[in-house]
Design an enzyme around this catalytic site. Sequence first.
Site, PDB file in Angstrom:
ATOM      1  N   LEU A   1       9.882 -21.203  -4.618  1.00 52.16           N
ATOM      2  CA  LEU A   1       8.907 -20.267  -3.933  1.00 52.16           C
ATOM      3  C   LEU A   1       7.593 -20.229  -4.261  1.00 52.16           C
ATOM      4  O   LEU A   1       7.259 -20.601  -5.489  1.00 52.16           O
ATOM      5  CB  LEU A   1       9.464 -18.794  -4.020  1.00 52.16           C
ATOM      6  CG  LEU A   1       8.437 -17.767  -3.587  1.00 52.16           C
ATOM      7  CD1 LEU A   1       8.448 -17.544  -2.022  1.00 52.16           C
ATOM      8  CD2 LEU A   1       8.784 -16.316  -4.264  1.00 52.16           C
TER       9      LEU A   1
ATOM     10  N   ASP B   1       0.853  -1.284   0.040  1.00 47.55           N
ATOM     11  CA  ASP B   1       0.016   0.001   0.037  1.00 47.55           C
ATOM     12  C   ASP B   1       0.949   1.163  -0.043  1.00 47.55           C
ATOM     13  O   ASP B   1       1.859   1.395   0.525  1.00 47.55           O
ATOM     14  CB  ASP B   1      -0.962  -0.031   1.225  1.00 47.55           C
ATOM     15  CG  ASP B   1      -2.042   1.095   1.223  1.00 47.55           C
ATOM     16  OD1 ASP B   1      -2.394   1.503  -0.151  1.00 47.55           O
ATOM     17  OD2 ASP B   1      -2.820   1.368   2.165  1.00 47.55           O
TER      18      ASP B   1
ATOM     19  N   HIS C   1       2.545   3.322  -9.241  1.00 47.15           N
ATOM     20  CA  HIS C   1       2.137   1.996  -9.383  1.00 47.15           C
ATOM     21  C   HIS C   1       3.278   1.194 -10.362  1.00 47.15           C
ATOM     22  O   HIS C   1       3.417   0.215 -10.120  1.00 47.15           O
ATOM     23  CB  HIS C   1       0.924   1.711 -10.263  1.00 47.15           C
ATOM     24  CG  HIS C   1      -0.236   2.229  -9.427  1.00 47.15           C
ATOM     25  ND1 HIS C   1      -0.490   1.834  -8.009  1.00 47.15           N
ATOM     26  CD2 HIS C   1      -1.338   2.913  -9.769  1.00 47.15           C
ATOM     27  CE1 HIS C   1      -1.827   2.459  -7.454  1.00 47.15           C
ATOM     28  NE2 HIS C   1      -2.473   2.833  -8.579  1.00 47.15           N
TER      29      HIS C   1
HETATM   30  C1  IPE Z   1      -5.508  -2.609  -0.282  1.00 48.19           C
HETATM   31  O1  IPE Z   1      -5.248  -1.309  -0.284  1.00 48.19           O
HETATM   32  C2  IPE Z   1      -5.622  -3.373  -1.462  1.00 48.19           C
HETATM   33  C3  IPE Z   1      -4.131  -3.614  -1.949  1.00 48.19           C
HETATM   34  C4  IPE Z   1      -3.195  -3.209  -1.511  1.00 48.19           C
HETATM   35  C5  IPE Z   1      -4.137  -4.100  -3.531  1.00 48.19           C
HETATM   36  P1  IPE Z   1      -6.393  -0.122  -0.431  1.00 48.19           P
HETATM   37  O2  IPE Z   1      -5.648   1.058  -0.499  1.00 48.19           O
HETATM   38  O3  IPE Z   1      -7.367  -0.341  -1.522  1.00 48.19           O
HETATM   39  O4  IPE Z   1      -7.052  -0.120   0.938  1.00 48.19           O
HETATM   40  P2  IPE Z   1      -7.870   0.997   1.642  1.00 48.19           P
HETATM   41  O5  IPE Z   1      -8.977   1.484   0.828  1.00 48.19           O
HETATM   42  O6  IPE Z   1      -6.842   2.003   2.200  1.00 48.19           O
HETATM   43  O7  IPE Z   1      -8.333   0.198   2.835  1.00 48.19           O
HETATM   44  C1  IPE Z   2      -1.647   0.369  -3.319  1.00 48.92           C
HETATM   45  O1  IPE Z   2      -1.297   1.629  -3.464  1.00 48.92           O
HETATM   46  C2  IPE Z   2      -1.861  -0.399  -4.640  1.00 48.92           C
HETATM   47  C3  IPE Z   2      -3.315  -0.869  -5.105  1.00 48.92           C
HETATM   48  C4  IPE Z   2      -4.126  -0.618  -4.162  1.00 48.92           C
HETATM   49  C5  IPE Z   2      -3.544  -1.300  -6.149  1.00 48.92           C
HETATM   50  P1  IPE Z   2      -2.679   2.605  -3.564  1.00 48.92           P
HETATM   51  O2  IPE Z   2      -2.982   2.855  -4.768  1.00 48.92           O
HETATM   52  O3  IPE Z   2      -3.700   2.230  -2.691  1.00 48.92           O
HETATM   53  O4  IPE Z   2      -1.936   4.046  -2.773  1.00 48.92           O
HETATM   54  P2  IPE Z   2      -2.653   4.961  -1.707  1.00 48.92           P
HETATM   55  O5  IPE Z   2      -2.992   4.184  -0.504  1.00 48.92           O
HETATM   56  O6  IPE Z   2      -3.578   5.508  -2.435  1.00 48.92           O
HETATM   57  O7  IPE Z   2      -1.521   5.808  -1.515  1.00 48.92           O
HETATM   58 MG    MG Z   3      -4.150   2.371  -0.476  1.00 49.05          MG
END
Ligand code: IPE
Ligand code: IPE
Ligand code: MG
Length: 248
Positions: A133, A22, A39
């Site tokens: 793995l 995240d 990303h």
């Molecule tokens: C969880 O992260 C999903 C992934 C890392 C793929 P999100 O960014 O979607 O979660 P919330 O919305 O902060 O709970």
């Molecule tokens: C995690 O990073 C990747 C996915 C959920 C696909 P985010 O896109 O949730 O990044 P933040 O949380 O908005 O910083």
């Molecule tokens: Mg996120």
Amino acid sequence: MDGQATELNKTRLPQHLAIIMDGNGRWAKARGMMRTQGHHRGLEILRQTVRDVGELGIPNLTLYSFSSENWSRPQQEINDLMGLLKYFIRKDLAELHTENVKVRIIGRRDDLPDDIAPLIDEAESLTKDNTGLTLMIAFNYGSQDEIARCAAKLAQQAVEGEISPDDITPELIEKNLDTAGVPAPDMILRTSGEQRLSNFLMWQAAYAELVFIDCHWPDFNAQELHNAVAEYQSRDRRYGGVKEGAAS
Ligand code: IPE
Ligand code: IPE
Ligand code: MG
């Protein structure tokens, strides 16, 4: 590596590490970049992390790459994330296979875009006999959806007389989850400072040690991994029991 205060105990590594990757968007925003650039960088870190985790000797790794709730994001971001998954499988599958990695994708399959489903099948079938793995990618994944699909499958078997309601035990449920055959995660790591599961492996997390770190996913590296596993090793896992020799 420099600056590692704690040596890891190789006999007490998690047998299954699951990571909620995240913070890509916030990492990009802090640099005046587009979320999609976060990303892209995140995918590079994913690649490196697969190597680092394998080298450390952890046998099972699950990465949360797209949740069932992430469809609510802007369409352009969804397209970018789908593009990255396709790019990852096309570009990295051969190398993962050479490195003896067994790839599994967990999550809902029946509503995936037409150009993604065949790639997922190919990744799994090519690597199914590999013995290194086990890499599980959680894609279009949500725990509530996984548990509901499992319940529906078992209900169907009951209706058809293959099982009776009394046969439904935690073990039978486990065998019918997407993660069947892989031990439950010992450790769930989330980057970016958020302290929640966001619908990730909720059944399997029953006795997982949860480790939350502030670093955003695009800044994650071998040192952060080392520190997080050291944190895991400092925990006292009791599974509801009492430690031998504990004061009564
Ligand atoms: C969880 O992260 C999903 C992934 C890392 C793929 P999100 O960014 O979607 O979660 P919330 O919305 O902060 O709970
Ligand atoms: C995690 O990073 C990747 C996915 C959920 C696909 P985010 O896109 O949730 O990044 P933040 O949380 O908005 O910083
Ligand atoms: Mg996120």
